[in-house]
Design a protein around this motif. Structure first.
Motif, PDB file in Angstrom:
ATOM      1  N   THR A 128     -32.436 -29.085   6.314  1.00  0.00           N
ATOM      2  CA  THR A 128     -31.664 -29.383   7.522  1.00  0.00           C
ATOM      3  C   THR A 128     -30.190 -29.292   7.185  1.00  0.00           C
ATOM      4  OG1 THR A 128     -31.429 -30.899   9.389  1.00  0.00           O
ATOM      5  CG2 THR A 128     -31.420 -31.867   7.185  1.00  0.00           C
ATOM      6  N   GLU A 129     -29.373 -29.169   8.231  1.00  0.00           N
ATOM      7  CA  GLU A 129     -27.921 -29.164   8.073  1.00  0.00           C
ATOM      8  C   GLU A 129     -27.321 -30.233   8.976  1.00  0.00           C
ATOM      9  OE1 GLU A 129     -25.878 -25.131   6.859  1.00  0.00           O
ATOM     10  OE2 GLU A 129     -27.047 -24.831   8.694  1.00  0.00           O
ATOM     11  N   VAL A 130     -26.336 -30.949   8.465  1.00  0.00           N
ATOM     12  CA  VAL A 130     -25.572 -31.921   9.244  1.00  0.00           C
ATOM     13  C   VAL A 130     -24.100 -31.578   9.062  1.00  0.00           C
ATOM     14  CG1 VAL A 130     -24.986 -34.340   9.576  1.00  0.00           C
ATOM     15  CG2 VAL A 130     -27.327 -33.708   8.946  1.00  0.00           C
ATOM     16  N   LYS A 131     -23.445 -31.246  10.166  1.00  0.00           N
ATOM     17  CA  LYS A 131     -22.051 -30.798  10.109  1.00  0.00           C
ATOM     18  C   LYS A 131     -21.184 -31.669  11.021  1.00  0.00           C
ATOM     19  CE  LYS A 131     -22.866 -27.055   7.596  1.00  0.00           C
ATOM     20  NZ  LYS A 131     -22.661 -25.719   8.160  1.00  0.00           N
ATOM     21  N   GLU A 186     -16.809 -26.342  11.423  1.00  0.00           N
ATOM     22  CA  GLU A 186     -17.785 -27.383  11.104  1.00  0.00           C
ATOM     23  C   GLU A 186     -17.907 -27.528   9.581  1.00  0.00           C
ATOM     24  OE1 GLU A 186     -21.403 -26.192  12.949  1.00  0.00           O
ATOM     25  OE2 GLU A 186     -20.709 -26.630  14.991  1.00  0.00           O
ATOM     26  N   VAL A 213     -23.009 -32.449  14.308  1.00  0.00           N
ATOM     27  CA  VAL A 213     -23.954 -31.418  14.730  1.00  0.00           C
ATOM     28  C   VAL A 213     -25.031 -31.306  13.653  1.00  0.00           C
ATOM     29  CG1 VAL A 213     -24.280 -29.003  15.346  1.00  0.00           C
ATOM     30  CG2 VAL A 213     -22.140 -30.178  15.924  1.00  0.00           C
ATOM     31  N   ARG A 214     -26.315 -31.382  14.105  1.00  0.00           N
ATOM     32  CA  ARG A 214     -27.431 -31.234  13.166  1.00  0.00           C
ATOM     33  C   ARG A 214     -28.257 -30.029  13.593  1.00  0.00           C
ATOM     34  NH1 ARG A 214     -32.706 -35.124  11.988  1.00  0.00           N
ATOM     35  NH2 ARG A 214     -33.625 -33.710  10.445  1.00  0.00           N
ATOM     36  N   SER A 215     -28.620 -29.207  12.605  1.00  0.00           N
ATOM     37  CA  SER A 215     -29.467 -28.031  12.887  1.00  0.00           C
ATOM     38  C   SER A 215     -30.530 -27.945  11.817  1.00  0.00           C
ATOM     39  CB  SER A 215     -28.610 -26.754  12.907  1.00  0.00           C
ATOM     40  OG  SER A 215     -27.956 -26.587  11.660  1.00  0.00           O
ATOM     41  N   GLU A 216     -31.720 -27.396  12.226  1.00  0.00           N
ATOM     42  CA  GLU A 216     -32.851 -27.272  11.309  1.00  0.00           C
ATOM     43  C   GLU A 216     -33.313 -25.824  11.223  1.00  0.00           C
ATOM     44  OE1 GLU A 216     -35.133 -31.505  11.549  1.00  0.00           O
ATOM     45  OE2 GLU A 216     -35.410 -30.182  13.283  1.00  0.00           O
TER      46      GLU A 216
END
Length: 216
Positions: A128-131, A186, A213-216
């Motif tokens: 996952t990413e957390v920006k 970001e 912002v979180r993306s998977e």
């Protein structure tokens, strides 16, 4: 002058001379020396070796309880050496100094609470990413911890043909620090769970940013 000389001669004549019969003979001196050497050797072998190293060739140390004492000392020494090899000695500061340092350096931030807390769980071999959306010059402080396993991570930013790497690691379980955005995009983390069990990550944030912002 003659009177002084007579008195000196009288004193020399009346001075008592040692009785040769009372003086030790060379043979007696040799015996005393040998006895002292034998006594020192016995103390070394029968007392010192058992008490310090747990070595008891005569059995006297076992009778006196010194062998057990030496074995305990050697065990403690081995454990201390093993701990030194694992944790190192030069890079660790004392807990007392850490506490004092924390009191003085951390005092200005004692009233600062974390602004946001993000918690999520990664299944094995997922990511996952957390920006955070940040403007140029914004400063962000962070602290995160992984529970249940280890993760690989990359703290970076990229966009508008610009990129920066702040930190990265493999098999990590926590991280603490701050970043200052060199350009407005970001900025944040990429996490991947390479372990065989679920890993829960808790991320705490404070500072200057407009959005998470979180993306998977």
């Amino acid at each position: 002058m003659q009177l002084i000389e007579r008195m000196r001669d009288t004193m020399q004549l009346t001075a008592e001379k040692p009785d040769p019969a009372l003086l030790p003979t060379p043979r007696q001196l040799r015996r005393s020396t040998m006895a002292a050497v034998i006594g020192a050797a016995f103390i070394g072998v029968g007392v010192y070796l058992p008490a310090e190293y747990g070595i008891d060739p005569t059995g006297v140390g076992n009778v006196l309880g010194l062998t057990e004492m030496g074995e305990i000392k050697q065990q403690l020494a081995r454990e201390a050496a093993a701990d030194e090899a694992v944790h190192g000695g030069g890079e660790q500061s004392s807990s007392l100094m850490d506490d004092i340092f924390g009191l003085f350096v951390g005092a200005p931030h004692a009233q600062d609470a974390w602004t946001d807390t993000v918690t999520f769980t990664l299944a094995p071999d997922t990511f996952t990413e957390v920006k955070m959306v940040m403007a140029e010059g914004d400063i962000l402080e962070y602290s995160w911890v992984a529970e249940g396993g280890r993760v690989n991570f990359d703290l970076h930013a990229h966009g508008d043909d610009q990129s920066v790497d702040y930190d990265r690691g493999r098999g990590a379980t926590d991280g603490t620090g701050s970043i200052e955005a060199p350009f407005p995009v970001e900025h944040g983390w990429f996490w991947r769970n390479r372990d065989d069990s679920d890993v829960t990550i808790t991320l705490q944030l404070r500072g200057n940013y407009s959005e998470i912002v979180r993306s998977e």
